[in-house]
Enzyme design. Structure first.
Site, PDB file in Angstrom:
ATOM      1  N   THR A  25     101.474  94.231  39.275  1.00 44.92           N
ATOM      2  CA  THR A  25     101.895  95.467  38.619  1.00 44.92           C
ATOM      3  C   THR A  25     102.991  96.147  39.428  1.00 44.92           C
ATOM      4  OG1 THR A  25      99.752  95.811  37.575  1.00 44.92           O
ATOM      5  CG2 THR A  25     101.118  97.762  37.889  1.00 44.92           C
ATOM      6  N   HIS A 177      93.980  87.809  31.650  1.00 48.30           N
ATOM      7  CA  HIS A 177      93.585  88.470  32.896  1.00 48.30           C
ATOM      8  C   HIS A 177      92.066  88.614  32.896  1.00 48.30           C
ATOM      9  CE1 HIS A 177      93.538  90.746  36.433  1.00 48.30           C
ATOM     10  NE2 HIS A 177      94.501  91.620  36.205  1.00 48.30           N
ATOM     11  N   ASN A 180      89.660  90.898  38.776  1.00 49.97           N
ATOM     12  CA  ASN A 180      89.863  92.231  39.351  1.00 49.97           C
ATOM     13  C   ASN A 180      89.187  93.370  38.604  1.00 49.97           C
ATOM     14  OD1 ASN A 180      91.365  90.872  41.221  1.00 49.97           O
ATOM     15  ND2 ASN A 180      93.351  91.496  40.425  1.00 49.97           N
ATOM     16  N   TYR A 182      88.744  94.069  35.380  1.00 46.01           N
ATOM     17  CA  TYR A 182      89.205  94.563  34.089  1.00 46.01           C
ATOM     18  C   TYR A 182      88.304  93.989  32.989  1.00 46.01           C
ATOM     19  CZ  TYR A 182      92.952  96.372  36.910  1.00 46.01           C
ATOM     20  OH  TYR A 182      93.647  97.052  37.874  1.00 46.01           O
ATOM     21  N   ASN A 236      87.615  97.244  41.762  1.00 43.12           N
ATOM     22  CA  ASN A 236      87.160  97.960  40.566  1.00 43.12           C
ATOM     23  C   ASN A 236      85.649  97.857  40.356  1.00 43.12           C
ATOM     24  OD1 ASN A 236      89.536  99.220  39.665  1.00 43.12           O
ATOM     25  ND2 ASN A 236      90.266  97.319  38.737  1.00 43.12           N
TER      26      ASN A 236
END
Length: 375
Positions: A25, A177, A180, A182, A236
């Protein structure tokens, strides 16, 4: 580094080497639309020897990201912006996959894009992730308790539509994705997914969402579909005990191996992403390559996260992995591929103050202004 510089088939495409640029990102889009400085950034790295570029996470629908100016793939102007980038990357000699990204519970209801979406922050279960920092919101709040997704197939269809848009934009493929913390990872993890329907409970049920997403986007891209996973977890607020991790990701990979994927990326344990809560680290440290290779009989493995050039060569020469993704090294060295080939130093230090851009600061700083090696 001879093994790194052999061509390889990725899905239905041949790439020039085993050096991939990992998703990272950077927050340089015009709100959510790709722009000219993003094109310059990707072209620099295509010319710098990346065999395969995976874009920064591309939002599949309007969401309240803690990373402002993240690009999307749900509107025509976004598709048009990505098409300009993809055409330029292809002209520079590289291939490019879009990383399809849904934030799940790591959105914020007060973020401008979430307000514009007019929908709640959705997640597998109404369980907040600890941590988070929405820097551009008053008080820099953290994550909030999300709304449980009533029907996960709605989000699966959003992934599919994003793949349709990615194909129109000229991407060579897509990477789901699944890492991490998400939304795909949230469904996989028993701490974030406590549903009692067919989408939760057993490893098989918690893997269902990821597998259905893969099947949906394969209807669009065929062989040119991949997934990134981070079984070591941590970031996260995800992470399970080791045996549960093996049971869950082992089942997922066994089933994914039947789908003829372009590759699976396994992200190694990274202490930088291992968040501490209440005096305890969140991640489940283990060797993800050694642990999960036996579950993949037909699917190439790519690996990332802190891989040194020497490790990369050894990995590939041994046949354990097909290729290597680098993130931070590509950020700071637009000519990373050439440096690796010619034995040049990786001597550019990252500018963490401008990693995600900064208000009032030229977006080129810390983005497209890293120097190339002197030849």
């Amino acid at each position: 580094m001879s093994s790194l510089f052999t061509p390889i088939e990725v899905g239905s495409t041949t790439i020039q080497n085993r050096i991939g640029m990992s998703a990272l990102t950077r927050s340089r889009a015009t709100t959510t639309v790709p722009n000219d400085i993003m094109k310059e950034y990707y072209v620099q790295r295509a010319k710098g020897g990346a065999g395969l570029i995976v874009t920064e996470g591309v939002l599949i629908t309007r969401q309240g990201s803690e990373w402002p100016n993240a690009p999307g793939l749900w509107e025509k102007d976004q598709v048009d912006g990505w098409k300009e980038i993809n055409d330029a990357v292809h002209e520079a000699g590289s291939k490019i996959y879009a990383q399809l990204w849904h934030l799940g519970r790591t959105s914020h209801p007060d973020a401008p894009e979430q307000i514009a979406a007019g929908t709640p922050v959705y997640a597998p279960s109404a369980i907040a992730a600890r941590g988070g920092k929405f820097r551009l919101l008053p008080g820099e709040p953290g994550y909030v308790t999300p709304t449980e997704i009533p029907d996960p197939t709605v989000v699966i269809n959003q992934f599919k539509q994003a793949a349709v848009n990615a194909k129109e934009a000229g991407f060579d493929g897509v990477e789901v994705h699944g890492a991490n913390g998400y939304i795909v990872h949230q469904f996989l993890d028993s701490a974030s997914n406590q549903r009692t329907d067919k989408w939760g409970g057993s490893p098989e049920n918690r893997s269902r969402f990821a597998l259905e997403v893969l099947k949906a986007v394969k209807e669009v891209f065929g062989l040119n579909v991949a997934i990134k996973l981070s079984p070591a977890g941590g970031f996260n607020d995800v992470g399970m005990p080791l045996q549960e991790t093996i049971d869950t990701f082992g089942y997922l990979l066994t089933e994914a191996d039947k789908l003829s994927l372009a590759y699976v990326t396994l992200s190694r344990y990274n202490p930088f992403l291992d968040i501490e809560f209440d005096g305890k680290k969140r991640a489940t440290q283990h060797d993800v390559v050694e642990t999960f290779t036996p579950f993949l009989k037909n699917t190439p493995i790519w690996v990332n996260s802190g891989v040194t050039p020497e490790e990369a060569e050894a990995y590939i020469k041994s046949g354990k992995v097909a290729g290597i993704f680098w993130g931070l090294n590509w950020l700071t060295h637009p000519d990373l591929g050439r440096r690796l080939k010619e034995g040049k130093l990786l001597d550019n230090a990252p500018n963490f103050m401008t990693l995600y851009g900064a208000p009032g600061v030229d977006p080129a700083i810390g983005y497209t202004d890293y120097k190339e090696a002197i030849y």
